[in-house]
Write an enzyme that holds these catalytic residues in place. Structure first.
Site, PDB file in Angstrom:
ATOM      1  N   SER A 129       0.812  -1.217   0.000  1.00 10.07           N
ATOM      2  CA  SER A 129       0.000   0.000   0.000  1.00 10.07           C
ATOM      3  C   SER A 129       0.847   1.270   0.000  1.00 10.07           C
ATOM      4  O   SER A 129       1.880   1.348   0.678  1.00 10.07           O
ATOM      5  CB  SER A 129      -0.892  -0.002   1.248  1.00 10.07           C
ATOM      6  OG  SER A 129      -1.458   1.272   1.453  1.00 10.07           O
ATOM      7  N   GLU A 131       0.102   3.684   1.617  1.00 10.93           N
ATOM      8  CA  GLU A 131       0.095   4.136   3.012  1.00 10.93           C
ATOM      9  C   GLU A 131       1.458   3.911   3.664  1.00 10.93           C
ATOM     10  O   GLU A 131       1.815   4.591   4.630  1.00 10.93           O
ATOM     11  CB  GLU A 131      -1.014   3.369   3.751  1.00 10.93           C
ATOM     12  CG  GLU A 131      -1.369   3.865   5.138  1.00 10.93           C
ATOM     13  CD  GLU A 131      -2.103   5.191   5.177  1.00 10.93           C
ATOM     14  OE1 GLU A 131      -2.626   5.644   4.131  1.00 10.93           O
ATOM     15  OE2 GLU A 131      -2.146   5.790   6.268  1.00 10.93           O
ATOM     16  N   TYR A 156      -1.700   0.122  10.654  1.00  5.98           N
ATOM     17  CA  TYR A 156      -1.969  -0.539   9.373  1.00  5.98           C
ATOM     18  C   TYR A 156      -0.748  -0.479   8.464  1.00  5.98           C
ATOM     19  O   TYR A 156      -0.318  -1.484   7.892  1.00  5.98           O
ATOM     20  CB  TYR A 156      -3.168   0.157   8.705  1.00  5.98           C
ATOM     21  CG  TYR A 156      -3.374  -0.195   7.252  1.00  5.98           C
ATOM     22  CD1 TYR A 156      -4.079  -1.344   6.876  1.00  5.98           C
ATOM     23  CD2 TYR A 156      -2.876   0.632   6.234  1.00  5.98           C
ATOM     24  CE1 TYR A 156      -4.266  -1.660   5.538  1.00  5.98           C
ATOM     25  CE2 TYR A 156      -3.060   0.320   4.901  1.00  5.98           C
ATOM     26  CZ  TYR A 156      -3.759  -0.823   4.555  1.00  5.98           C
ATOM     27  OH  TYR A 156      -3.944  -1.131   3.225  1.00  5.98           O
TER      28      TYR A 156
END
Ligand code: NAP
Ligand code: G4F
Length: 329
Positions: A129, A131, A156
């Site tokens: 990801s 992220e 996460y």
């Protein structure tokens, strides 16, 4: 006939990927965790069509279950394995950090170890990801690349970075065909209803239909590189068709604020100024925020010949149209 196994098959990406692989003639073994209520809405159309139904089989599986994945891999010996499942909501990961991390980090390790042990010829895809870049400043005007420094700022993202590195370790140490797609935000009419884009398109549809008059949101200033999930699952498949496994950034190379997404949707819906409806709720801000994401997909373009077909405005219009369709007489 090739066999592909997909974790999280009933999620947004899992369902588009199942559609794609079935259309390419694969037999798809979809893995889904058990839930107390039925949540197969995104794959029900596969069951309803006799042709796709004959190419599809669902099994229960949870990321925490190392023995189950050994049995499934041993039984099917799939050509390709797509690890899509995750507790995928960044804000929620601050509330349930251990659960999020166990599933993403340890769950990925269990799958890689099972592939190494019982099905080493299986090609593996890891759902990494954007992220993971967090608040890194290691980008230029073209955005983050596969080698940019990653500075995750949520439980996460730390878990995703663990899984990302573990995939590389298994690729190098055991010569597994294991690739990671560093996917930037991707959305669709099947997007979960608590992610910001879908929350906005659903609210605009209900406001236009006279069923809602307020929309509560958090930080409108963060920037995201938003693409269409249907485009992005094609990139996943392309990665596993290469002779050599590798990591790829998948993005549109355009970034927009949440505010700009709001403006596009409310303008397209004919609702005018979104400020008439939107209230800022401090509870929707995160303990840490990723302020800016822009991906540079040059490597995917060059090696995979992959290109996105949708930009943010086209995506926003598609999502609004889908959410408003039930209200059109
Ligand atoms: P999603 O719609 O939230 O789907 C996640 C899937 O994982 C769901 O099927 C979910 O099942 C399943 N799952 C959750 N916890 C599980 C567990 N413990 N065991 C087994 N299955 C579990 O997410 P998505 O948007 O399709 O994203 C797919 C993957 O890409 C995720 O790994 C996500 O972190 C990653 N990713 C997404 C984006 C994006 O912008 N969409 C960008 C980069 C990376 P339930 O339906 O029962 O919850
Ligand atoms: O839609 P979001 O929740 O997506 P976020 O946090 O960027 O994560 C998504 O993309 C990641 C890839 O970069 C994936 F790995 C991850 O699984 C997920 O799919 O939030 C987007 C932005 C954030 O800055 C958030 O603070 O929107 C802001 N926001 C403002 N109001 C809101 C809200 N986000 C949500 N979910 N809900 C709001 O009311």
């Amino acid at each position: 006939m090739k066999t592909a196994m997909i974790t999280g098959v009933n999620g947004q990406d899992g369902s588009y990927l199942a559609d794609l692989l079935i259309s390419k003639g694969y037999y798809v073994v979809g893995l889904k965790r058990r839930t107390s209520s039925i949540n197969t809405g995104r794959v029900d159309h596969i069951y309803d069509n006799p042709i796709s139904n004959s190419q599809f089989k669902m099994h229960y599986y949870d990321l925490s279950d190392g023995a189950a994945i050994v049995h499934l891999l041993d039984k099917y010996q799939p050509n390709e394995f797509y690890n899509i499942a995750a507790q995928s909501h960044v804000a929620v990961s601050f509330d349930v950090p251990e659960y999020t991390s166990d599933g993403i980090a340890q769950g990925t390790l269990k799958i890689l170890e099972a592939i190494r042990t019982v099905s080493p010829a299986t090609r593996y895809y890891q759902a990494s990801s954007s992220e993971m870049y967090g608040d890194s400043d290691d980008y230029d005007q073209h955005g983050y690349t596969e080698t940019s420094r990653m500075m995750p700022v949520s439980p996460y993202a730390v878990a995703k970075l663990h899984a990302h590195h573990m995939t590389r370790v298994y690729r190098n140490a055991y010569e597994l065909h294991a690739s990671s797609g560093i996917l930037f935000n991707h959305e669709s009419p099947r997007r979960g209803e608590t992610f910001v884009t879908r929350k906005i398109t659903m609210a605009a549809a209900k406001i236009k239909a006279g069923l809602q008059n307020k929309l509560l949101l958090g930080n409108l200033d963060s920037k995201r590189d938003w693409g269409f999930a249907g485009d992005y699952v094609e990139a996943m498949w392309l990665m596993l068709q290469q002779n050599t496994p590798d990591d790829y950034v998948i993005a549109t190379n355009r970034t927009h604020t949440v505010r700009e997404f709001l403006e596009v949707v409310f303008d397209y819906a004919g609702l005018g100024d979104y400020n008439k409806y939107v209230e800022i709720d401090s509870r929707l801000f995160r303990p840490n925020e990723v302020p800016y994401l822009l991906g540079n997909p040059a490597k995917a373009k060059q090696v995979l010949s992959w290109q996105p077909k949708y930009d943010m405005p086209a995506l926003a219009r598609m999502m609004f149209d889908s959410d408003y369709a039930p209200f059109v007489k």
